[in-house]
Enzyme design. Structure first.
Site, PDB file in Angstrom:
ATOM      1  N   GLU A 198       0.754  -1.245   0.006  1.00  0.00           N
ATOM      2  CA  GLU A 198       0.221   0.055   0.061  1.00  0.00           C
ATOM      3  C   GLU A 198       0.873   1.232   0.000  1.00  0.00           C
ATOM      4  O   GLU A 198       1.801   1.307   0.535  1.00  0.00           O
ATOM      5  CB  GLU A 198      -1.022   0.114   1.237  1.00  0.00           C
ATOM      6  CG  GLU A 198      -1.846  -1.276   1.171  1.00  0.00           C
ATOM      7  CD  GLU A 198      -2.518  -1.428   2.785  1.00  0.00           C
ATOM      8  OE1 GLU A 198      -2.529  -0.217   3.465  1.00  0.00           O
ATOM      9  OE2 GLU A 198      -2.583  -2.504   3.246  1.00  0.00           O
ATOM     10  N   CYS A 206       3.325   7.968   1.609  1.00  0.00           N
ATOM     11  CA  CYS A 206       3.675   7.036   2.758  1.00  0.00           C
ATOM     12  C   CYS A 206       3.937   5.759   2.080  1.00  0.00           C
ATOM     13  O   CYS A 206       2.973   5.510   1.351  1.00  0.00           O
ATOM     14  CB  CYS A 206       2.713   7.044   3.948  1.00  0.00           C
ATOM     15  SG  CYS A 206       3.004   5.705   5.080  1.00  0.00           S
ATOM     16  N   CYS A 262       4.817  -7.741   7.666  1.00  0.00           N
ATOM     17  CA  CYS A 262       5.671  -7.169   8.793  1.00  0.00           C
ATOM     18  C   CYS A 262       5.825  -8.383   9.751  1.00  0.00           C
ATOM     19  O   CYS A 262       4.944  -9.167  10.300  1.00  0.00           O
ATOM     20  CB  CYS A 262       5.055  -5.761   9.366  1.00  0.00           C
ATOM     21  SG  CYS A 262       6.052  -5.077  10.728  1.00  0.00           S
ATOM     22  N   CYS A 289      -1.704  -3.356  15.110  1.00  0.00           N
ATOM     23  CA  CYS A 289      -1.533  -3.153  13.507  1.00  0.00           C
ATOM     24  C   CYS A 289      -1.815  -4.366  12.545  1.00  0.00           C
ATOM     25  O   CYS A 289      -1.718  -5.464  12.936  1.00  0.00           O
ATOM     26  CB  CYS A 289      -0.022  -2.921  13.484  1.00  0.00           C
ATOM     27  SG  CYS A 289       0.329  -2.348  11.576  1.00  0.00           S
TER      28      CYS A 289
END
Length: 349
Positions: free
Chosen positions: A91, A104, A111, A118
């Site tokens: 993203e 961003c 991750c 998150c």
């Protein structure tokens, strides 16, 4: 024969690949792929047709492909889901501010940090992004903005993934992005966000590039931070804050400490008091971020009153604090949400 991808190479590397050609041809090609949005050699109209055909046989320009785009109601935030050649998706978020366009980007597919609030960590880490893939995220948005006669003004490396565990690729990408034949983006307009990988912060200090360092704290004591962020067991608050202070001292750059406010978890006055105490004397500011709820996580945002009290407490105790403006709450703008929803991923047991 597998074609060599030129996207993500430096000018010197392109010259090496095209060593049988005059050097000015490499500069032309770099200009086309990094500044003019070319996705094929056929687009490069100032190259002879026979050369374009020869390049097409031996090389390629791999850039990410748009899978999905979401635009907020106020048109200030656009979120892109981009896919690479192997099908992996990441993203990128474009945020339009009064002072310019900020993007961003992600540095990894998934991750491994395991932060409890998150969406990026829901299925762990798949792989690092390459230099070209990270740069491709930025060039994609730059090309998108070109139609509006605008450009990327600032870069925040705060999307999916822990940037400092992909250190070498990240550093090479930043240096390439800084070159005039790409975007010529000033290091001072770049922010790198980390969970606090202390050895990598020290490596970044040694590089002596004046990027802004943003460190995710999200708790004012080790017990709570370990509960929210497993990385704290490897690099506890004391070590992270010491590394942050060293970064500020060596670079002269103010460190930003990110603090996600979670209702009933880390948003009380006592938490603010502890945070003010551990940050006293640091060249820093605190960026308060009311949590963007994730369906798969059982956390709720703080009340408006709690946010304001926390903010005013820090500022009244000589800790410069800001409250992050909310961008894209209606378009799954929290890290990992769009990718997770679009791919129908299931949480690992």
């Amino acid at each position: 024969m597998e074609k060599k991808n030129l996207f993500g190479l430096t000018l010197a590397e392109i010259e090496t690949e095209l060593s049988n050609l005059p050097k000015f041809r490499a500069k032309q090609i770099a200009n086309w792929i990094y500044q003019r949005g070319a996705i094929s050699f056929e687009d490069m109209t100032d190259l002879p047709k026979i050369l374009r055909a020869d390049l097409e046989k031996n090389f390629e320009i791999q850039t990410p492909q748009l899978v999905k785009k979401l635009v907020s109601k106020d048109n200030l935030t656009t979120k892109f889901l981009l896919a690479f050649n192997d099908g992996a998706a990441v993203e990128v978020v474009l945020m339009r501010h009064d002072y310019g366009n900020s993007i961003c980007i992600s540095t990894q597919v998934g991750c491994q940090m395991g932060c409890k609030f998150c969406a990026s960590t829901l299925n762990g880490l798949e792989r690092n992004l390459t230099v070209g893939e990270m740069l491709g995220e930025i060039i994609f948005v730059q090309n998108f903005l070109r139609d509006e006669k605008q450009k990327v003004d600032t870069l925040v490396i705060m999307g999916t993934g822990e940037p400092l565990t992909n250190f070498d690729n990240l550093l090479k990408m930043l240096k390439l992005l800084h070159e005039n034949y790409t975007l010529g983006l000033s290091y001072r307009k770049i922010t790198i966000s980390t969970c606090g990988i202390v050895p990598a912060i020290k490596k970044l200090i040694a590089e002596k590039i004046p990027v802004t360092l943003s460190i995710s704290l999200h708790a004012p004591n080790n017990k709570l931070r370990s509960a929210l962020m497993p990385i704290n067991s490897a690099f506890p608050l004391e070590e992270v804050l010491k590394a942050g202070a060293e970064y500020a001292l060596e670079t002269g750059r103010r460190v930003t400490y990110e603090y996600i406010l979670i209702g009933g978890v880390n948003d009380t006055e006592e938490h603010a008091r502890q945070l003010a105490k551990i940050l006293a004397g640091q060249l820093c500011n605190v960026n308060l971020i009311p949590i963007n709820p994730v369906d798969e996580r059982n956390f709720q945002p703080p009340t408006h009153n709690a946010v304001q009290k926390f903010f005013h407490f820090l500022n009244s105790h000589n800790i410069n604090a800001t409250i992050r403006k909310e961008f894209g709450a209606g378009i799954n703008a929290a890290c990992g949400q769009l990718r997770y929803a679009s791919q129908g991923l299931k949480t690992k047991d």
